[in-house]
Write an enzyme that holds these catalytic residues in place. Structure first.
Site, mmCIF file in Angstrom:
data_model
loop_
_atom_site.group_PDB
_atom_site.id
_atom_site.type_symbol
_atom_site.label_atom_id
_atom_site.label_comp_id
_atom_site.label_asym_id
_atom_site.label_seq_id
_atom_site.Cartn_x
_atom_site.Cartn_y
_atom_site.Cartn_z
ATOM 1 N N LYS A 16 0.833 -1.214 0.000
ATOM 2 C CA LYS A 16 0.000 0.000 0.000
ATOM 3 C C LYS A 16 0.867 1.264 0.000
ATOM 4 O O LYS A 16 0.617 2.188 -0.768
ATOM 5 C CB LYS A 16 -0.923 0.031 1.242
ATOM 6 N N ARG A 92 -9.458 1.009 9.136
ATOM 7 C CA ARG A 92 -9.182 -0.416 9.337
ATOM 8 C C ARG A 92 -10.058 -1.050 10.395
ATOM 9 O O ARG A 92 -9.783 -2.194 10.787
ATOM 10 C CB ARG A 92 -7.713 -0.708 9.536
ATOM 11 N N ARG A 131 11.771 -6.502 5.004
ATOM 12 C CA ARG A 131 11.799 -5.050 5.185
ATOM 13 C C ARG A 131 12.448 -4.665 6.515
ATOM 14 O O ARG A 131 13.303 -3.784 6.556
ATOM 15 C CB ARG A 131 10.375 -4.508 5.102
ATOM 16 N N ARG A 144 -0.795 -8.373 13.692
ATOM 17 C CA ARG A 144 -1.369 -7.444 12.705
ATOM 18 C C ARG A 144 -2.213 -8.195 11.681
ATOM 19 O O ARG A 144 -3.291 -7.742 11.302
ATOM 20 C CB ARG A 144 -0.249 -6.682 11.996
HETATM 21 P P1 AP5 Z 1 4.718 -1.682 1.903
HETATM 22 O O1 AP5 Z 1 4.442 -0.781 0.751
HETATM 23 O O2 AP5 Z 1 5.499 -1.148 3.030
HETATM 24 O O3 AP5 Z 1 3.368 -2.366 2.447
HETATM 25 P P2 AP5 Z 1 2.120 -1.767 3.204
HETATM 26 O O4 AP5 Z 1 0.919 -2.359 2.573
HETATM 27 O O5 AP5 Z 1 2.219 -0.283 3.273
HETATM 28 O O6 AP5 Z 1 2.245 -2.466 4.620
HETATM 29 P P3 AP5 Z 1 2.506 -1.909 6.056
HETATM 30 O O7 AP5 Z 1 3.410 -2.893 6.729
HETATM 31 O O8 AP5 Z 1 2.917 -0.486 6.040
HETATM 32 O O9 AP5 Z 1 1.093 -2.041 6.676
HETATM 33 P P4 AP5 Z 1 0.790 -2.053 8.197
HETATM 34 O O10 AP5 Z 1 -0.674 -2.053 8.246
HETATM 35 O O11 AP5 Z 1 1.472 -3.158 8.903
HETATM 36 O O12 AP5 Z 1 1.466 -0.753 8.737
HETATM 37 P P5 AP5 Z 1 0.920 0.715 8.973
HETATM 38 O O13 AP5 Z 1 2.071 1.604 8.821
HETATM 39 O O14 AP5 Z 1 -0.303 0.982 8.212
HETATM 40 O O15 AP5 Z 1 5.427 -2.978 1.302
HETATM 41 C C1 AP5 Z 1 5.944 -3.965 2.154
HETATM 42 C C2 AP5 Z 1 7.317 -4.441 1.639
HETATM 43 O O16 AP5 Z 1 7.151 -5.100 0.391
HETATM 44 C C3 AP5 Z 1 8.308 -3.296 1.386
HETATM 45 O O17 AP5 Z 1 9.574 -3.682 1.797
HETATM 46 C C4 AP5 Z 1 8.241 -3.095 -0.127
HETATM 47 O O18 AP5 Z 1 9.437 -2.598 -0.642
HETATM 48 C C5 AP5 Z 1 7.936 -4.487 -0.619
HETATM 49 N N1 AP5 Z 1 7.151 -4.499 -1.855
HETATM 50 C C6 AP5 Z 1 6.179 -3.610 -2.225
HETATM 51 N N2 AP5 Z 1 5.666 -3.931 -3.427
HETATM 52 C C7 AP5 Z 1 6.298 -5.078 -3.814
HETATM 53 C C8 AP5 Z 1 6.199 -5.915 -4.965
HETATM 54 N N3 AP5 Z 1 5.321 -5.646 -5.974
HETATM 55 N N4 AP5 Z 1 6.993 -7.012 -5.042
HETATM 56 C C9 AP5 Z 1 7.877 -7.291 -4.023
HETATM 57 N N5 AP5 Z 1 8.028 -6.530 -2.912
HETATM 58 C C10 AP5 Z 1 7.236 -5.442 -2.809
HETATM 59 O O19 AP5 Z 1 0.506 0.626 10.529
HETATM 60 C C11 AP5 Z 1 1.466 0.390 11.533
HETATM 61 C C12 AP5 Z 1 0.803 0.382 12.879
HETATM 62 O O20 AP5 Z 1 0.255 1.696 13.156
HETATM 63 C C13 AP5 Z 1 -0.393 -0.561 13.044
HETATM 64 O O21 AP5 Z 1 0.020 -1.862 13.373
HETATM 65 C C14 AP5 Z 1 -1.178 0.146 14.165
HETATM 66 O O22 AP5 Z 1 -0.601 -0.102 15.411
HETATM 67 C C15 AP5 Z 1 -0.980 1.618 13.849
HETATM 68 N N6 AP5 Z 1 -2.052 2.145 12.972
HETATM 69 C C16 AP5 Z 1 -1.894 2.681 11.717
HETATM 70 N N7 AP5 Z 1 -3.070 3.070 11.208
HETATM 71 C C17 AP5 Z 1 -4.004 2.784 12.145
HETATM 72 C C18 AP5 Z 1 -5.413 2.921 12.196
HETATM 73 N N8 AP5 Z 1 -6.113 3.437 11.159
HETATM 74 N N9 AP5 Z 1 -6.047 2.492 13.318
HETATM 75 C C19 AP5 Z 1 -5.376 1.981 14.355
HETATM 76 N N10 AP5 Z 1 -4.046 1.816 14.371
HETATM 77 C C20 AP5 Z 1 -3.353 2.206 13.277
HETATM 78 MG MG MG Z 2 2.560 1.076 4.834
#
Ligand code: AP5
Ligand code: MG
Length: 195
Positions: A16, A92, A131, A144
């Site tokens: 994402k 979410r 990552r 998660r």
């Molecule tokens: P990446 O682009 O980083 O993936 P992503 O979908 O953004 O996944 P996240 O890990 O950021 O999601 P998350 O929900 O765990 O974290 P968030 O920050 O939202 O890609 C992943 C990897 O794959 C990278 O290394 C990339 O290079 C690689 N990649 C990408 N495309 C590829 C491809 N085509 N082929 C191969 N490799 C590829 O949330 C973190 C924390 O914050 C949560 O756990 C929670 O505690 C809190 N939080 C955030 N938002 C909320 C909310 N709305 N409500 C409550 N808590 C929240």
């Molecule tokens: Mg992300």
């Protein structure tokens, strides 16, 4: 053409953040990642950051009332009103989806589309472990993904009922995935322009 107002959904590690950066670039819309906002708050040591740090490291969710307030405030800013938004990591939970609906529904700034970036569990595990972010430990990743199935996956049906859902295959190269996203976004923008 009216600005793009989009939600990107999908499992943790589905890409994402990676694709949002490209979409924001291509469409001039404002990328709003709640995870990035929280990580910035942690780095700055703000009150929000102090509350969020332990929750994030454990892979739990920050409470809805906090996240809804953070997002509502951000969506009211002039850059978003003018250029639109791409929400990444929000909503979410069902409560967060209702909060977003309360902001967008029945206004002249409705959502354009909600895209589900579909990537199987084994592949997202592989990507996250490669990552190595602070919360990319085996335990936090497992938690998660569990919360995703429980709280976030039901939102796919919620958006589908509102006629907003598109599903895009997130496997393949980043370029391939981006081209697929572009096709569904362009089709939705054309539809919105046609009224
Ligand atoms: P990446 O682009 O980083 O993936 P992503 O979908 O953004 O996944 P996240 O890990 O950021 O999601 P998350 O929900 O765990 O974290 P968030 O920050 O939202 O890609 C992943 C990897 O794959 C990278 O290394 C990339 O290079 C690689 N990649 C990408 N495309 C590829 C491809 N085509 N082929 C191969 N490799 C590829 O949330 C973190 C924390 O914050 C949560 O756990 C929670 O505690 C809190 N939080 C955030 N938002 C909320 C909310 N709305 N409500 C409550 N808590 C929240
Ligand atoms: Mg992300």
């Amino acid at each position: 053409m009216s600005p793009l107002r989009m939600v990107i959904l999908g499992r943790q590690g589905s890409g994402k953040g990676t694709q949002s950066a490209r979409i924001a670039d291509a469409y001039g819309t404002v990328h709003i990642s709640t995870g990035d906002m929280l990580r910035a708050a942690v780095a700055e040591g703000t009150e929000l950051g102090r509350r969020a740090k332990a929750i994030m490291d454990a892979g739990e969710l920050v409470p809805d009332e906090i996240m809804n307030g953070v997002v509502a405030e951000r969506l009211a800013k002039p850059d978003v009103v003018e250029r639109g938004f791409l929400l990444d990591g929000f909503p979410r939970t069902p409560d967060q989806a209702e909060a977003l609906a309360a902001i967008c529904d029945g206004t002249d700034r409705p959502l354009t589309v909600a895209v589900n970036l579909e990537v199987p569990v084994d592949e997202v595990m592989r990507r996250m472990l490669a990552r190595g972010r602070d919360d990319d430990t085996a335990e936090a990743i497992a938690r998660r993904l569990e919360l995703y199935e429980e709280q976030t996956a039901p939102l796919l049906a919620w958006f589908a009922e509102r006629g907003l859902l598109e599903t895009v295959d997130g496997l393949g190269t980043e370029d391939e995935v981006f081209e697929r996203l572009r096709a569904v976004i362009d089709a939705r923008l054309d539809r919105a322009a046609a009224g």
